[in-house]
Design a protein around this motif. Structure first.
Motif, PDB file in Angstrom:
ATOM      1  N   UNK A  71       0.832   5.701   0.097  1.00 15.18           N
ATOM      2  CA  UNK A  71       0.185   7.010   0.080  1.00 15.18           C
ATOM      3  C   UNK A  71       0.893   7.868  -0.956  1.00 15.18           C
ATOM      4  N   UNK A 107       4.760   8.908   0.397  1.00 11.95           N
ATOM      5  CA  UNK A 107       5.720   8.046   1.081  1.00 11.95           C
ATOM      6  C   UNK A 107       5.951   6.748   0.304  1.00 11.95           C
ATOM      7  N   UNK A 108       7.086   6.096   0.570  1.00 13.33           N
ATOM      8  CA  UNK A 108       7.318   4.788  -0.062  1.00 13.33           C
ATOM      9  C   UNK A 108       6.284   3.771   0.425  1.00 13.33           C
ATOM     10  N   UNK A 109       6.105   2.694  -0.346  1.00 14.54           N
ATOM     11  CA  UNK A 109       5.052   1.737   0.003  1.00 14.54           C
ATOM     12  C   UNK A 109       5.351   0.963   1.281  1.00 14.54           C
ATOM     13  N   UNK A 110       4.295   0.466   1.857  1.00 15.42           N
ATOM     14  CA  UNK A 110       4.412  -0.452   2.980  1.00 15.42           C
ATOM     15  C   UNK A 110       4.088  -1.854   2.494  1.00 15.42           C
ATOM     16  N   UNK A 111       4.684  -2.850   3.163  1.00 19.87           N
ATOM     17  CA  UNK A 111       4.475  -4.249   2.805  1.00 19.87           C
ATOM     18  C   UNK A 111       3.704  -4.944   3.916  1.00 19.87           C
ATOM     19  N   UNK A 151      -3.327   0.472  -3.523  1.00 24.70           N
ATOM     20  CA  UNK A 151      -3.078  -0.865  -3.009  1.00 24.70           C
ATOM     21  C   UNK A 151      -2.641  -1.765  -4.159  1.00 24.70           C
ATOM     22  N   UNK A 191       0.864  -1.187   0.000  1.00 29.32           N
ATOM     23  CA  UNK A 191       0.000   0.000   0.000  1.00 29.32           C
ATOM     24  C   UNK A 191       0.889   1.222   0.000  1.00 29.32           C
TER      25      UNK A 191
END
Lengths: 479, 247
Positions: B161, B164-168, B185, B159
């Motif tokens: 925003x 910011x860099x993605x989250x896993x 997503x 995901x």
């Protein structure tokens, strides 16, 4: 209408906006009404300003993820939400009661009051953890005491759902929490530790008991780190009237290492509800802060600790509370022994378990029953002695076993109430002779099975050989 | 609307049937196949025909790299096992099946969702998404709010925003995940027919459009039977063995 700018009288998805009741740093709260909802409700709206402050947005996203998934009286009931595409909002129950924040002015509070409030909040945290959610911002303004007396936690903007993506983890490189209350591991950016909430509750209880914040009002990052190595002034040094058991409880919550705190919030609630059974350690007697060598050692360790990525895990209760209901009526000795056997089996697979040994002293309904036996000894005390003797083979230390004689007219009611108010995870109870009469008219065990909210194991006396039925033939595997 | 997403079936009939039956119990109303219908498994024709029937009834199906290789020849970058399986598969596909596979699109948009087999920036390169950089490239390449893809054989969720860099996130089967907020997503399906996340059960996912929730699912299936067919077909033994351990 610009986002975040509501006005009394506006209509949002059928909700009629009333007065603004709160303006916080991140959101505003409005009273709203809707024809099909009778309960008082509020609408929470994020304050999104120019430049899209990510803290506000992500915090609100987290709350949108978590609140609809929570249930029970320890959280506000969720009603509706609006997406960011139009107007972001959350509609939830308006909790009638008071905020713990309002009690801060009255601090220091009497110790029994602190314990009573602490047990309430701990029960609310335990309920949240059971739903796989860590609050991670426990502080007075986020705790409401309902008119009915139970605690409700609010504001899930910094919370973590262990089964869902943590949107905050990737967004921020700084610790998230509220300075005075944040746990050491949160300072190290670990957002997966349930015992962080126990630490913050410890700060809250310390504050309520002494009117002093254990770590002051830190503002800079370096000041936050100080709690990793510098222990707080023992509460009894500030308020000598605080009993040792309360200092023991608070300082145990405030241990730097999560493993040295209470294993679960349910256990903390249990201790605060039974202060006379709290095991006192060196923490209870501490009169001053640790000396320089100890602090220095912790300081070195805090420098060496490198919080690596923490794997989220389902919040499983590894340290459950089990309740062993023991009956000492004549003729039930073998059954009591069998209950003991089953307690031992549970202990063998879960060494962290806490055992509450419970016996009910049945009171007569009409007559005033004498609490003394024929020899003039207190029956209550005698039962306690019997309970302790019964549990002795378990070899548990004081931190893992407690003893309770409940005086009640209805044993089933007493056991069920005890299990519920102490967040018991598992009840072990013996069921007496298996005569048809008892089976159909409802033994105490049957009532407990029917009405207790947790798992109940019914223990039978070991079966005699003549009672076994050969059922093999009826169960031929036809696969 | 509850949509079922199935990727990397790889000619595994038992796994496909079990997944579709499982999805039926999850009240799935629409089906999306995210590529690699064939390759590795012993039932390519059955799988293509069953998917083709569902497409006639409104399902989506996307082209995968093994599908492309089976009808257009093996390119570089395939290991010897994959290559052997593709050559065998190409011989099995009849005219109708081959024509169906050849006509599959590289990607499809459906409302605010993008369906694609591999990384979306250059789908034809068949890049794997295994970390946040690849996921970010893919999400930046599309306007879609939600991207659903496969190719990696391990369930993953990313995901991101705007700033910011993605989250896993490593999804766990059975927990509905709200795909919430003002962020993109990217959901990587596991594999139906050859899971590689050490869980041998067939992997798929269900997206509920009204609840905006994605649920990863696992369907156990008759691995012995699928493996026996791989042996019987003379395909590399390793392709059968790995099904039992999900690697």
């Amino acid at each position: 209408m610009a986002k975040g700018e509501l006005e009394p009288g506006s209509d949002i998805d059928g909700f009629l906006v009333g007065e603004k009741i709160h303006t916080g740093g991140m959101a505003t709260l409005w009273r709203v009404t809707k024809p099909d909802i009778e309960q008082p409700i509020v609408m929470k709206v994020p304050m999104i300003q120019e430049g899209d402050d990510p803290t506000v947005i992500v915090g609100f996203e987290m709350e949108m993820m978590i609140l609809p998934r929570l249930a029970g009286r320890h959280v506000p009931k969720f009603y509706a939400m609006g997406d960011f595409a139009r107007q972001p909002y959350l509609v939830m129950e308006y909790i009638q009661g008071y905020s713990l924040y309002s009690l801060i002015q009255k601090a220091p509070l009497p110790s029994d009051e602190v314990a009573r409030l602490g047990a309430k909040v701990a029960r609310a945290i335990a309920d949240l953890h059971r739903q796989n959610v860590l609050h991670l911002d426990i502080k007075p303004s986020n705790v409401m005491i309902r008119d009915g007396g139970s605690a409700a936690l609010i504001d899930f903007g910094l919370s973590r759902h262990l089964m869902l993506p943590d949107l905050l983890e990737e967004e921020f490189r700084v610790p998230m929490g509220t300075g005075p209350y944040i746990a050491p591991e949160q300072v190290m950016k670990n957002r997966s530790e349930p015992r962080s909430d126990i630490y913050s509750l410890g700060v809250l209880l310390y504050y309520l008991a002494t009117n002093v914040r254990p770590f002051g009002l830190p503002s800079a990052q370096s000041q936050l780190r100080k709690r990793l190595w510098r222990d707080p002034v023992p509460p009894r040094q500030l308020v000598p009237a605080i009993p040792p058991w309360l200092q023991e409880g608070i300082l145990r919550c405030l241990e730097v290492e999560p493993a040295n705190r209470y294993d679960t919030a349910a256990q903390l609630a249990f201790d605060l509800s039974h202060p006379e059974q709290i095991e006192l350690t060196a923490r209870a007697q501490k009169t001053r802060r640790d000396g320089l060598p100890v602090s220095f050692k912790r300081w070195l360790k805090s420098k060496a600790d490198n919080a690596g990525p923490v794997q989220p895990a389902r919040q499983t209760n590894l340290a459950p509370i089990i309740m062993a209901a023991v009956d000492f009526t004549e003729g039930q000795e073998a059954l009591a022994e069998e209950v003991l056997v089953h307690v031992k089996r549970v202990l063998a697979i879960m060494p962290g378990v806490r055992v509450a040994c419970v016996n009910v002293l049945k009171l007569g309904r009409l007559t005033v029953t004498s609490t003394l036996d024929e020899d003039g000894r207190s029956i209550h005390v005698r039962r306690l002695v019997e309970l302790k003797e019964w549990a002795r083979p378990l070899g548990l230390d004081q931190a893992h076993v407690t003893f309770h004689v409940l005086e009640h007219m209805d044993p089933a009611d007493a056991l069920i109430a005890f299990a519920s108010s102490n967040s018991v995870d598992l009840v072990l109870i013996g069921a007496g002779a298996t005569s048809r009469f008892r089976r159909y008219l409802g033994s105490v065990a049957a009532q407990v099975v029917g009405r207790a909210g947790c798992t109940v194991t019914v223990v039978r006396e070991p079966r005699g050989a003549q009672e076994t039925t050969d059922v093999d033939e009826a169960l031929i595997d036809t696969g | 609307m509850r949509i079922g997403f199935f990727s990397d079936i790889h000619g595994n009939r038992e796994a496909l049937d079990a997944s579709l039956a499982h999805a039926g119990k999850q009240r799935v109303e629409k089906f999306v196949f995210l590529g690699d219908l064939v390759g590795y498994g012993a039932d390519p024709v059955y799988v293509v025909e069953r998917v083709a029937r569902l497409v006639e009834e409104g399902a989506f199906a996307i082209l995968g790299n093994h599908d492309e290789a089976a009808v257009s020849g093996v390119g570089d970058g395939m290991n010897e096992y994959a290559r052997a399986a593709i050559e065998w598969t190409a011989r099995q596909l009849d005219g109708a099946s081959a024509a169906f596979v050849r006509a599959l699109p590289m990607s499809a948009m459906d409302d605010d969702r993008l369906y694609v087999h591999a990384e979306a920036q250059s789908p034809k390169s068949w890049n794997y998404i295994t970390e946040t950089m690849g996921a970010e490239r893919s999400m930046r390449a599309t306007e879609a709010r939600v991207t659903l893809c496969g190719h990696v054989h391990r369930p993953q969720l990313y995901h991101m925003s705007r700033t910011k860099p993605p989250g896993f996130f490593l999804p766990q089967a059975g927990t509905p995940i709200p795909l919430i907020g003002r962020r993109k997503w990217l959901a990587v399906m596991g594999s139906v027919g050859q899971p590689r996340d050490r869980n041998p059960a067939a992997a798929y996912a269900v997206f509920d459009t009204s609840a905006n929730e994605l649920t990863y699912q696992r369907a156990p299936y008759d691995i012995e039977k699928a493996a026996a067919k791989i042996h019987a077909a003379g395909l590399p033994q390793m392709l059968a063995a790995r099904l039992f351990i999900g690697r």
